[in-house]
Scaffold this motif. Structure first.
Motif, PDB file in Angstrom:
ATOM      1  N   VAL A 403     -20.991 -52.780 -17.162  1.00 60.33           N
ATOM      2  CA  VAL A 403     -20.841 -54.289 -16.545  1.00 60.33           C
ATOM      3  C   VAL A 403     -19.841 -54.763 -16.269  1.00 60.33           C
ATOM      4  CG1 VAL A 403     -22.343 -54.582 -18.892  1.00 60.33           C
ATOM      5  CG2 VAL A 403     -20.348 -53.759 -19.640  1.00 60.33           C
ATOM      6  N   GLN A 404     -19.134 -56.079 -16.063  1.00 59.81           N
ATOM      7  CA  GLN A 404     -17.689 -56.180 -15.985  1.00 59.81           C
ATOM      8  C   GLN A 404     -17.735 -57.255 -16.278  1.00 59.81           C
ATOM      9  OE1 GLN A 404     -16.272 -55.387 -11.975  1.00 59.81           O
ATOM     10  NE2 GLN A 404     -17.972 -55.106 -10.966  1.00 59.81           N
ATOM     11  N   ASN A 405     -16.486 -57.980 -17.212  1.00 56.28           N
ATOM     12  CA  ASN A 405     -16.072 -58.954 -18.042  1.00 56.28           C
ATOM     13  C   ASN A 405     -17.376 -59.362 -19.335  1.00 56.28           C
ATOM     14  OD1 ASN A 405     -15.214 -60.912 -19.094  1.00 56.28           O
ATOM     15  ND2 ASN A 405     -15.207 -62.070 -17.827  1.00 56.28           N
ATOM     16  N   ALA A 406     -18.342 -58.002 -18.908  1.00 57.58           N
ATOM     17  CA  ALA A 406     -18.969 -58.351 -20.848  1.00 57.58           C
ATOM     18  C   ALA A 406     -18.661 -57.521 -21.822  1.00 57.58           C
ATOM     19  CB  ALA A 406     -20.036 -57.787 -20.641  1.00 57.58           C
ATOM     20  N   GLU A 407     -17.225 -56.120 -21.775  1.00 57.73           N
ATOM     21  CA  GLU A 407     -17.056 -55.239 -22.517  1.00 57.73           C
ATOM     22  C   GLU A 407     -15.756 -55.983 -23.312  1.00 57.73           C
ATOM     23  OE1 GLU A 407     -15.188 -55.119 -18.629  1.00 57.73           O
ATOM     24  OE2 GLU A 407     -16.462 -55.589 -19.149  1.00 57.73           O
ATOM     25  N   ARG A 408     -15.499 -57.046 -24.096  1.00 58.96           N
ATOM     26  CA  ARG A 408     -14.290 -57.425 -24.610  1.00 58.96           C
ATOM     27  C   ARG A 408     -14.237 -56.781 -25.745  1.00 58.96           C
ATOM     28  NH1 ARG A 408     -11.315 -62.985 -25.249  1.00 58.96           N
ATOM     29  NH2 ARG A 408     -11.470 -63.430 -23.057  1.00 58.96           N
ATOM     30  N   HIS A 409     -15.311 -56.423 -26.663  1.00 58.56           N
ATOM     31  CA  HIS A 409     -15.466 -56.149 -28.255  1.00 58.56           C
ATOM     32  C   HIS A 409     -15.245 -54.481 -27.333  1.00 58.56           C
ATOM     33  CE1 HIS A 409     -19.403 -55.080 -26.035  1.00 58.56           C
ATOM     34  NE2 HIS A 409     -19.496 -54.358 -27.020  1.00 58.56           N
ATOM     35  N   THR A 410     -15.191 -53.836 -26.381  1.00 58.58           N
ATOM     36  CA  THR A 410     -14.576 -52.233 -26.923  1.00 58.58           C
ATOM     37  C   THR A 410     -13.746 -51.997 -25.416  1.00 58.58           C
ATOM     38  OG1 THR A 410     -16.506 -52.284 -24.831  1.00 58.58           O
ATOM     39  CG2 THR A 410     -17.698 -51.510 -26.954  1.00 58.58           C
ATOM     40  N   HIS A 411     -13.435 -53.009 -24.764  1.00 55.21           N
ATOM     41  CA  HIS A 411     -12.399 -52.376 -23.774  1.00 55.21           C
ATOM     42  C   HIS A 411     -11.642 -53.496 -23.734  1.00 55.21           C
ATOM     43  CE1 HIS A 411     -15.257 -50.141 -22.167  1.00 55.21           C
ATOM     44  NE2 HIS A 411     -14.384 -49.898 -21.472  1.00 55.21           N
ATOM     45  N   GLY A 412     -11.283 -54.646 -24.852  1.00 50.88           N
ATOM     46  CA  GLY A 412      -9.979 -55.662 -25.042  1.00 50.88           C
ATOM     47  C   GLY A 412     -10.081 -56.167 -24.245  1.00 50.88           C
ATOM     48  N   VAL A 413      -8.398 -57.144 -24.592  1.00 51.97           N
ATOM     49  CA  VAL A 413      -8.312 -58.261 -23.787  1.00 51.97           C
ATOM     50  C   VAL A 413      -7.389 -58.602 -22.544  1.00 51.97           C
ATOM     51  CG1 VAL A 413      -5.302 -57.553 -23.727  1.00 51.97           C
ATOM     52  CG2 VAL A 413      -6.342 -59.819 -24.135  1.00 51.97           C
ATOM     53  N   GLY A 414      -8.133 -57.119 -21.989  1.00 53.50           N
ATOM     54  CA  GLY A 414      -7.574 -57.299 -20.058  1.00 53.50           C
ATOM     55  C   GLY A 414      -9.041 -57.183 -19.806  1.00 53.50           C
ATOM     56  N   THR A 415     -10.383 -57.705 -20.300  1.00 53.71           N
ATOM     57  CA  THR A 415     -11.535 -57.658 -19.295  1.00 53.71           C
ATOM     58  C   THR A 415     -11.805 -58.499 -18.621  1.00 53.71           C
ATOM     59  OG1 THR A 415     -12.167 -56.840 -21.703  1.00 53.71           O
ATOM     60  CG2 THR A 415     -13.982 -58.006 -20.339  1.00 53.71           C
ATOM     61  N   PRO A 416     -11.555 -59.686 -18.784  1.00 52.33           N
ATOM     62  CA  PRO A 416     -11.216 -61.651 -18.176  1.00 52.33           C
ATOM     63  C   PRO A 416     -10.316 -61.291 -17.237  1.00 52.33           C
ATOM     64  CG  PRO A 416     -10.711 -61.552 -20.171  1.00 52.33           C
ATOM     65  CD  PRO A 416     -10.784 -60.705 -20.740  1.00 52.33           C
ATOM     66  N   LEU A 418      -7.892 -60.859 -14.145  1.00 51.40           N
ATOM     67  CA  LEU A 418      -8.253 -60.542 -12.815  1.00 51.40           C
ATOM     68  C   LEU A 418      -7.607 -59.599 -12.318  1.00 51.40           C
ATOM     69  CD1 LEU A 418      -7.728 -64.458 -11.304  1.00 51.40           C
ATOM     70  CD2 LEU A 418      -9.872 -62.794 -11.669  1.00 51.40           C
ATOM     71  N   GLY A 419      -6.621 -59.125 -13.028  1.00 52.16           N
ATOM     72  CA  GLY A 419      -5.396 -57.975 -12.461  1.00 52.16           C
ATOM     73  C   GLY A 419      -5.648 -56.870 -12.592  1.00 52.16           C
ATOM     74  N   LEU A 420      -6.922 -56.071 -13.589  1.00 49.98           N
ATOM     75  CA  LEU A 420      -7.768 -55.555 -13.728  1.00 49.98           C
ATOM     76  C   LEU A 420      -8.858 -55.492 -13.275  1.00 49.98           C
ATOM     77  CD1 LEU A 420      -7.271 -54.508 -17.587  1.00 49.98           C
ATOM     78  CD2 LEU A 420      -6.323 -53.221 -15.869  1.00 49.98           C
ATOM     79  N   ALA A 421      -9.414 -56.162 -12.221  1.00 51.64           N
ATOM     80  CA  ALA A 421     -10.738 -56.432 -11.870  1.00 51.64           C
ATOM     81  C   ALA A 421     -10.815 -54.902 -10.465  1.00 51.64           C
ATOM     82  CB  ALA A 421     -11.090 -57.190 -10.879  1.00 51.64           C
ATOM     83  N   ALA A 422      -9.855 -54.505  -9.509  1.00 53.21           N
ATOM     84  CA  ALA A 422      -9.859 -53.736  -8.676  1.00 53.21           C
ATOM     85  C   ALA A 422      -9.911 -52.309  -9.507  1.00 53.21           C
ATOM     86  CB  ALA A 422      -8.665 -53.695  -7.408  1.00 53.21           C
ATOM     87  N   TRP A 423      -9.553 -52.301 -10.457  1.00 50.49           N
ATOM     88  CA  TRP A 423      -9.239 -50.677 -10.913  1.00 50.49           C
ATOM     89  C   TRP A 423     -10.583 -50.157 -11.682  1.00 50.49           C
ATOM     90  CZ3 TRP A 423      -9.983 -50.106 -16.433  1.00 50.49           C
ATOM     91  CH2 TRP A 423      -9.654 -48.883 -16.654  1.00 50.49           C
ATOM     92  N   ARG A 424     -10.870 -51.638 -12.047  1.00 49.32           N
ATOM     93  CA  ARG A 424     -12.587 -51.474 -12.741  1.00 49.32           C
ATOM     94  C   ARG A 424     -13.641 -51.620 -11.939  1.00 49.32           C
ATOM     95  NH1 ARG A 424     -13.959 -56.028 -16.920  1.00 49.32           N
ATOM     96  NH2 ARG A 424     -13.550 -57.042 -14.892  1.00 49.32           N
ATOM     97  N   SER A 425     -13.775 -51.539 -10.437  1.00 50.18           N
ATOM     98  CA  SER A 425     -14.723 -51.421 -10.212  1.00 50.18           C
ATOM     99  C   SER A 425     -14.650 -50.500  -8.915  1.00 50.18           C
ATOM    100  CB  SER A 425     -14.779 -52.796  -8.248  1.00 50.18           C
ATOM    101  OG  SER A 425     -14.525 -54.088  -8.945  1.00 50.18           O
TER     102      SER A 425
END
Length: 473
Positions: A403-416, A418-425
């Motif tokens: 999941v991408q941008n559906a995990e704030r409850h498990t991964h926190g405030v940085g979920t949405p 843009l600065g973490l997009a490339a790292w998560r991908s």
């Protein structure tokens, strides 16, 4: 750039199917493109890429630096960086002299559309209808409908895959008391997501109320203020927060948007994560300091010849209920949270800058519901690599849903963010390929968010050996 995706047999399972093409799955697609052995395809029901088109207000900037593009923080040598986009458009020197670290939203949107128009493997006008697990073949089945230019069904299709990445994004959130107003015709009551589509009628309205004290509310209020006559602004700006507060933008505060903090947050207990989620609002719901300054400057400019602008800015207020008066006005019933006082406000138009919520996964994952593992509040459990925790009969078959941008409850405030997009991908692609396709940093923050794990009881000390005394020494 490699324009040719790997050859694919129709019934052969793909390595990866992405559902939704917003910035986050576009990031994944851009980083997947050079991995020539990876068979990946992405589906999106919209006809083309667009990013919050109703909020591309002139002058509004993205709240992260341009380095937070789709790929740079995982692969700065990628063909799909923002700087390479500028080079392709022969705009690199103008950008260099502009000295802009934060680019305008419209420019970020144009950059993403450039990537979407040039990447292979992206299929717009493809609506994903269902996802199922096929235990006989140990694959996921993804059913989709191909849409024509009018959005009508044109053809049905199915593809098979070992991995799914959900990037279906968020949707505008309308508080319960205001839903009847939005759904009824007449007086314009619109979400900020549709602001530009209704801007002309809002500027023509006699009195306008903006509800919401975050960045979008501030940008809408500022735009309306700048385009209404001095002394006759007739604007109200209301928000639930205790103040029109600035976004946390200190250097160490920003380290909450690092992989280090994401890993720390994920390791916390569910109850602690939920409690933190209610206290960190200023990290993502505050207002950019430049926007606050621009609002104050505009208000101050309107006092130069005496008098005050006809604009009321009140934080700490919630809308209890709302209703229509005849067919031309709206009445908002307000409560001041600290005072405990109540009042009514009559207005001719309302803009709801009330944020967004994650789109529920239940509809698209209904066929996988028996395999999903959930937490105490019935939310999907998500592992550290952004994979949904599934029954071993599925994960044991090497089939996974990310999941991408559906995990704030498990991964926190940085979920949405843009600065973490490339790292998560990159994390997802490394997990899917089983390789270090994108080497990622072991440390990303100066802050150590937790104490090092040490044994509670120190190990027993060994008594030091005694050196016998020798006479004469």
């Amino acid at each position: 750039m490699n324009p040719h995706p790997p050859h694919h047999e129709p019934d052969a399972p793909r390595d990866l199917v992405g559902i939704g093409i917003g910035p986050f799955n576009l990031s994944l697609a851009a980083l997947a493109q050079p991995l020539t052995t990876l068979d990946a395809v992405f589906y999106e029901q919209r006809p083309a890429f667009d990013w919050h088109p109703g909020l591309l207000i002139e002058g509004a900037t993205v709240q992260v630096p341009f380095l937070a593009d789709l790929v740079t923080l995982a692969d700065p040598a990628s063909d799909w960086t923002f700087l390479n986009y500028l080079k392709a458009r022969e705009r690199l020197f103008p950008f260099y002299f502009a000295e802009r670290f934060h680019i305008q939203r419209a420019e970020y949107d144009a950059y993403c559309r450039w990537v979407a128009e040039n990447l292979p493997g992206l299929h717009f006008r493809h609506q994903v209808d269902a996802v199922r697990f096929n235990p006989e073949r140990d694959v996921f089945e993804v059913d989709f409908t191909q849409l024509d230019s009018d959005g009508e069904a044109e053809a049905l299709g199915r593809t098979y895959t070992k991995n799914i990445v959900l990037g279906i994004g968020t949707e505008p959130y309308v508080p319960e008391p205001l839903k009847p107003l939005v759904e009824a015709p007449g007086v314009p009551v619109i979400h900020a997501a549709d602001y530009l589509d209704h801007r002309r009628s809002l500027l023509a309205a006699e009195h306008v109320t903006v509800v919401g004290s975050g960045q979008s509310g501030a940008e809408v209020f500022l735009d309306l203020l700048r385009h209404r006559p001095a002394g006759r602004e007739q604007l109200h700006w209301l928000g639930r927060t205790e103040a029109f507060a600035p976004m946390e933008y200190s250097k160490l505060g920003l380290e909450h948007f690092t992989p280090d903090y994401t890993r720390y947050f994920h390791a916390l207990s569910e109850s602690v994560r939920d409690r933190l989620g209610t206290t960190q609002w200023q990290l993502h719901r505050g207002i950019g300091a430049d926007t606050i300054a621009a609002i104050h400057d505009e208000l101050y400019r309107r006092t130069l010849h005496g008098g005050w602008p006809d604009a009321v800015l009140t934080p700490g207020v919630r809308v209890r209920t709302a209703g229509r008066i005849a067919t031309t006005k709206v009445e908002l019933h307000l409560e001041h949270i600290q005072q405990g006082s109540r009042s009514r406000l009559t207005t001719d138009a309302v803009v709801l800058a009330t944020g967004y919520r994650e789109r529920p996964l239940d509809r698209i994952l209904a066929g996988l519901d028996p395999y999903l593992r959930r937490d105490s509040r019935e939310r999907p459990r998500v592992d550290e690599q952004f994979g949904l925790v599934l029954d071993p009969s599925v994960s044991g078959a090497d089939c996974h849903v990310y999941v991408q941008n559906a995990e704030r409850h498990t991964h926190g405030v940085g979920t949405p963010d843009l600065g973490l997009a490339a790292w998560r991908s990159a994390t997802i692609l490394n997990t899917v390929t089983g390789k270090d396709a994108y080497p990622l940093p072991a440390r990303t923050a100066f802050t150590s968010f937790g104490l090092e794990q040490r044994p509670q009881i120190p190990p027993a000390r060994t008594a030091p050996a005694l050196t016998p005394l020798v006479e004469g020494r």
